[in-house]
Motif scaffolding. Structure first.
Motif, PDB file in Angstrom:
ATOM      1  N   UNK A 168       5.351   1.031 -10.632  1.00 21.46           N
ATOM      2  CA  UNK A 168       5.848   2.201  -9.903  1.00 21.46           C
ATOM      3  C   UNK A 168       6.634   3.099 -10.846  1.00 21.46           C
ATOM      4  N   UNK A 169       7.708   2.569 -11.429  1.00 25.18           N
ATOM      5  CA  UNK A 169       8.561   3.396 -12.274  1.00 25.18           C
ATOM      6  C   UNK A 169       7.842   3.970 -13.486  1.00 25.18           C
ATOM      7  N   UNK A 198       6.269  -5.142 -10.553  1.00 24.79           N
ATOM      8  CA  UNK A 198       5.580  -4.077  -9.841  1.00 24.79           C
ATOM      9  C   UNK A 198       6.478  -2.856  -9.672  1.00 24.79           C
ATOM     10  N   UNK A 199       7.727  -3.079  -9.290  1.00 19.76           N
ATOM     11  CA  UNK A 199       8.640  -1.956  -9.104  1.00 19.76           C
ATOM     12  C   UNK A 199       8.961  -1.264 -10.422  1.00 19.76           C
ATOM     13  N   UNK A 223       0.828  -1.210   0.000  1.00 14.92           N
ATOM     14  CA  UNK A 223       0.000   0.000   0.000  1.00 14.92           C
ATOM     15  C   UNK A 223       0.860   1.256   0.000  1.00 14.92           C
ATOM     16  N   UNK A 224       1.922   1.252   0.800  1.00 18.98           N
ATOM     17  CA  UNK A 224       2.813   2.411   0.829  1.00 18.98           C
ATOM     18  C   UNK A 224       3.503   2.600  -0.514  1.00 18.98           C
ATOM     19  N   UNK A 225       3.904   1.494  -1.146  1.00 20.44           N
ATOM     20  CA  UNK A 225       4.587   1.550  -2.435  1.00 20.44           C
ATOM     21  C   UNK A 225       3.693   2.160  -3.508  1.00 20.44           C
ATOM     22  N   UNK A 226       2.388   1.871  -3.451  1.00 21.44           N
ATOM     23  CA  UNK A 226       1.473   2.332  -4.483  1.00 21.44           C
ATOM     24  C   UNK A 226       0.697   3.588  -4.068  1.00 21.44           C
ATOM     25  N   UNK A 227       1.126   4.249  -3.010  1.00 22.00           N
ATOM     26  CA  UNK A 227       0.440   5.444  -2.521  1.00 22.00           C
ATOM     27  C   UNK A 227       0.748   6.655  -3.398  1.00 22.00           C
TER      28      UNK A 227
END
Length: 801
Positions: free
Chosen positions: A117-118, A112-113, A53-57
């Protein structure tokens, strides 16, 4: 066949995010000893799961978009995880197959990263551009908007002819006064567009500004709609002048496959409740999107609009327009809360529908409804609010768990999502009772539905066939030193419950499915029957039945001590799940062959055999790899039952398993002949108005499946018959006739050659699928074309056709 996606936020974060969790992960990056790889991969993926959740916030994505050093570290972490995955794969190929789940997890989080995200952060930065004074704050709007656009990109396979998105942002009153004269003039002109046209803007008394963007194209490619919407949003100077001042947002989007109303921008969703008699400046920023059909929309139109001498914009002809009008024009209970008013309006709608609504009077909230069967709605709680979509794969990049909002509630349900609340409110439509909501893991990741360089999902999924079949086989049995097959002592004993049932005795076997899964059920029944009937002393009757037919005549089936093999790609097929409920009530054991791990069928079945890894999502409407994998799972089940019931010898089972192991390579060999097959199709198909398909014995199963595929892809009514009969084929139409003849006993090849000669004599243009070698050569003189297919045993050749 449409898709809904949306995001409602709480208050936007003002400062940078907390990155301690990512700093700790980054510290692990570096060279690693071979004996530490497994522990390192497990620790890393668990940390990413815990901090998903923090990663995709919004805060983290915003920091990645604005901090080049952080972005580089994210991409470095993704590449490092990929290298761990490669090292683990080497161990798996050396025999450590118990590592396969960990390898999948490593691949998931590397993707995912890198991508979610990137690349997501890059896309958000591109939306804002580099000319805005406060890019950091503007990203608060860009990030949830891009989330929804990415969901619509994934849902677009369910509806491609048009798409629309509405972005509502809550801003301080002063923000609307502070914009320059050019933008003030633009705001005035766009606010005069009353009917939720492309480019329209609505300003509510709550200082919520609604922006609408739409696109339509009868002929286009996947991704065109998302690109058009992104371009329009990127170029909207008014939006990006106000976005840095926004305190929260509500976003609703829709991709359409037209059923009511022509394909046009005017018919794109979302819609508002405007009428022709509305005056300029009358804010109608509440926006609505529909999946499904409102069956009584004409009656409601007569009652609420025409009957009161009202009119709507003539260019809007979709049934979705009646939804906001029903809520606007229905007499509502004075003093009722917003969700109760929404429920009152939804009670008046008939049909199978899923509906989304965002209302500027209620910023940061969404109102959803679901009635009838076949329309999905799912929601996921994110760090910054709620995201919802009509299919769970629209949420897979954003969350690791979701709640199903369309669980069979009699009369339907209405739902309120509040970006500041941790739980939805779900009320039944009929009686306003509160219904329970359960959160479940999302079993897939966004990489499972990545189209890659393929232009169409169908093309991708056809080419996925060999790996899907190979993954279906992998880990389901083991070979002993003598080469014999054993189904015990596996890492996970997937056969335990079926083994217990076989030991207690099986009276008969039914194989059920619907559509393509129904054809797969016929193929599986054939394979099970062949495996069990080799022992003439103890024959178990095996029958393939369409799920709907079994339900309709349920009491005529003998279900006590019966085994029912239920086949479904999604695990949500209404007819199949209903049949499963009925047979279990009557004492049958249900063994499911299914592709989706957290589906309804999995919960209903007694045992489950997943195709591939249970997350090999098939996006294309014309199912391909799922069919091959279902047959593969059916063959595995047949051989397991043969071992348990001792109807085949160890040597026979070992041989048949060997043929199954050859199937992925054989499928690949067919695919490698794409150029030749394509040339045949281009040369013959466009010039033949009528087509037909024939096949005898097990080849008839292939013929049935070919007919479904051609009908779905080419919108043609195509007859199917046994090659020797031809009773349902009008030879006077001189059809292009596909003759499936690649799984024939040698003594029958000559007979089928004569049938091909008859088609040829009647100008039937036969294209024959035959086993390469002498069989294929036998047809050369009489066929328009011969497509030679690899030889394979185990009654599996029909799959290649």
């Amino acid at each position: 066949m449409c898709g809904i996606a949306g995001y409602v936020t709480g208050s936007f974060p003002e400062s940078s995010g907390q990155h301690e969790w990512f700093d700790a992960l980054s510290a692990m990056i570096g060279p690693h000893a071979p004996d530490t790889i497994e522990d390192l991969a497990s620790t890393t993926t668990q940390a990413l799961h815990t901090n998903f959740s923090a990663m995709m916030s919004i805060a983290f994505l915003r920091d990645v978009a604005t901090d080049a050093a952080l972005r580089a570290r994210v991409l470095e972490a993704g590449a490092w995880l990929s290298s761990l995955g490669d090292a683990l794969s080497d161990l798996s190929r050396a025999g450590r197959t118990e590592l396969d789940p960990l390898i999948e997890s490593v691949r998931d989080y590397a993707w995912q990263l890198t991508v979610e995200v990137g690349e997501h952060a890059d896309a958000c930065a591109a939306l804002v551009g580099d000319k805005h004074a406060n890019r950091f704050a503007a990203l608060n709007v860009a990030i949830p908007t891009e989330y929804v656009l990415r969901a619509i990109d994934k849902l677009e396979v369910r509806g491609r002819d048009s798409a629309g998105i509405s972005v509502q942002i809550a801003v301080p009153e002063a923000a609307l006064i502070a914009i320059d004269d050019t933008l003030q003039a633009q705001l005035k002109a766009r606010s005069a567009l009353l009917h939720a046209d492309h480019g329209s803007v609505f300003v509510a008394d709550t200082h919520v500004v609604t922006f609408v963007y739409k696109t339509a194209d009868l002929v286009g490619r996947l991704g065109d709609n998302g690109a058009a919407l992104r371009q329009a949003i990127m170029q909207d100077a008014l939006l990006w002048a106000l976005a840095p001042l926004a305190v929260r947002a509500s976003i609703l989007s829709h991709t359409r496959w037209a059923s009511h109303g022509v394909i046009s921008v005017a018919n794109c969703h979302p819609h508002n409740g405007s009428l022709q008699t509305d005056q300029d400046g009358q804010a109608l920023g509440a926006m609505y999107a529909l999946n499904g059909d409102v069956d009584n929309h004409l009656e409601l139109l007569d009652e609420l609009v025409t009957g009161h001498q009202r009119t709507i914009e003539p260019s809007i002809t979709t049934d979705a327009k009646i939804i906001p009008l029903t809520e606007r024009l229905t007499d509502l209970v004075e003093g009722a809360d917003r969700l109760s008013q929404f429920r009152t309006a939804m009670r008046r709608l008939d049909g199978s529908v899923a509906i989304g609504c965002i209302d500027p009077a209620y910023p940061g909230q969404a109102f959803l409804a679901q009635k009838g069967s076949g329309q999905g709605l799912h929601a996921a709680r994110l760090t910054d609010g709620w995201m919802f979509a009509s299919e769970v794969y629209g949420l897979a990049n954003a969350a690791r768990e979701s709640c199903n909002l369309s669980r069979s509630v009699a009369g339907g349900s209405v739902i309120q999502l509040d970006g500041e609340s941790d739980l939805p409110v779900l009320l039944t439509v009929n009686d306003s009772n509160h219904a329970k909501i359960a959160f479940e893991p999302i079993q897939i990741f966004a990489r499972d539905i990545y189209r890659g360089t393929f232009e169409h999902f169908l093309e991708k999924e056809i080419n996925d066939g060999p790996s899907s079949v190979a993954n279906t086989i992998k880990g389901r049995y083991r070979r002993e030193k003598e080469g014999y097959i054993a189904f015990d002592k596996l890492t996970t004993d997937i056969w335990q419950k079926l083994r217990e049932t076989a030991g207690q005795g099986i009276s008969r076997i039914y194989v059920i499915g619907q559509g393509t899964a129904g054809v797969a059920a016929v193929g599986i029944a054939h394979l099970v029957e062949k495996a069990l009937w080799r022992d003439s002393r103890r024959r178990i009757a095996v029958e393939a039945v369409r799920s709907s037919e079994l339900s309709a005549d349920i009491d005529s089936f003998q279900l006590k001590d019966a085994l029912v093999i239920a086949v479904s790609q999604s695990g949500t097929t209404t007819d199949t799940n209903r049949a499963v409920d009925l047979v279990r009530e009557r004492g049958a054991f249900v063994h499911a062959v299914v592709n989706r791990r957290n589906s309804d069928l999995v919960r209903k079945a007694d045992s489950v055999l997943f195709t591939s890894d249970g997350r090999d999502v098939e996006m294309s409407v014309a199912s391909t790899k799922a069919f091959y994998s279902q047959i593969t799972a059916g063959k595995l089940t047949a051989l397991f039952l043969a071992e348990q019931l001792e109807t085949m010898t160890d040597a026979e089972i070992a041989y048949e398993m060997g043929e199954l192991e050859r199937l992925p390579a054989a499928i690949q060999k067919v695919l490698d002949n794409e150029a030749s097959i394509g040339a045949c199709a281009r040369t013959l198909a466009p010039y033949s108005r009528y087509w037909a398909v024939t096949g005898s014995g097990v080849n008839h199963i292939a013929a049935l499946e070919i007919r479904i595929k051609l009908s779905e892809l080419c919108y043609k009514s195509i007859p199917v018959d046994f090659t020797e009969d031809k009773k349902h084929i009008d030879l006077s139409t001189e059809p292009l006739t596909l003759v499936v003849a690649n799984d024939l006993p040698s003594e029958l090849v000559g007979d089928v050659v004569k049938e091909a000669a008859i088609f040829k004599a009647h100008n039937g243009r036969p294209v024959v699928f035959a086993t390469e070698g002498s069989d294929a050569e036998a047809f050369e003189e009489y066929a328009e074309r011969v497509i030679a297919l690899p030889a394979i045993g185990g009654d599996l050749a029909f799959v290649l056709a």
